[in-house]
Design a protein around this motif. Structure first.
Motif, short mmCIF file in Angstrom:
data_model
loop_
_atom_site.label_atom_id
_atom_site.label_comp_id
_atom_site.label_asym_id
_atom_site.label_seq_id
_atom_site.Cartn_x
_atom_site.Cartn_y
_atom_site.Cartn_z
N ASN A 48 23.35 13.47 46.89
CA ASN A 48 23.18 12.33 45.98
C ASN A 48 22.01 11.44 46.39
N VAL A 79 24.94 4.91 42.24
CA VAL A 79 26.14 4.82 43.07
C VAL A 79 27.35 4.49 42.20
N ASP A 90 30.13 7.26 41.17
CA ASP A 90 31.45 7.13 41.77
C ASP A 90 32.54 6.91 40.72
N ASP A 129 26.94 5.56 50.57
CA ASP A 129 26.10 5.54 49.37
C ASP A 129 25.16 4.33 49.39
#
Length: 176
Positions: free
Chosen positions: A39, A122, A126, A155
């Motif tokens: 990511n 993020v 998520d 993150d």
């Protein structure tokens, strides 16, 4: 595509995503979704390449993942068949969302990059991942969302790294 340089950047970003997939995932134990570094590459694709080239680089990565074990969890098909599918599908939209947030800022600074990545790279990933995880695992959405809080510190570090790279190098590299 404007030129060969654009194609090169798209291919290089897809390659970075594949390379990050070779770094072993860190299992958490209480949730079937591990911590991965890929990511970070998705964040970089969005902030460095812009929405179009960034999304194309992720699409190329997905195509490679159909043939090669390019993901931390194996091939694209293996990842989409498991609990991480929501996170991975959300990756495609990260460059679009990051650049939509960046358009709201008058100038690009470290803070604008950081805010854009935190929101589009993020929070969105998520939440989308938690929604899918909730359905896949038959767990309450609140439980899934709360378990995703474990990803926030890592993150956030990845978002700071991506923001720093974008702030320092985007203009020098002639990106986006």
């Amino acid at each position: 595509m404007k030129n060969v340089r654009d194609l090169l950047y798209i291919a290089m970003m897809a390659t970075i995503l594949v390379i990050l997939g070779f770094i072993p995932a860190i299992p958490l134990g209480f949730i079937p979704v591990p911590i991965v570094l890929q990511n970070l590459g998705v964040m970089l694709a969005g902030v460095l390449l812009g929405w179009k080239k960034g999304s194309l680089s992720i699409l190329l990565f997905f195509l490679l993942g159909m043939l090669l074990p390019a993901f931390s969890g194996g091939t694209l098909f293996a990842v989409l068949a498991g609990p991480t599918a929501g996170y991975v599908i959300a990756w495609f939209f990260v460059p679009i969302l990051v650049n939509l947030v960046l358009e709201g800022f008058k100038n690009t600074s470290f803070i604008s990059y950081l805010v854009a990545i935190l929101l589009g790279g993020v929070l969105f990933v998520d939440v989308a991942g938690a929604i899918y995880l909730s359905v896949y695992m038959h767990m309450p959405l609140v439980t899934s969302l709360l378990s995703n809080l474990a990803f926030i510190p890592g993150d956030t570090i990845k978002a700071v790294v991506a923001s720093t790279i974008a702030y320092k190098f985007k203009d020098k590299l002639g990106l986006a």
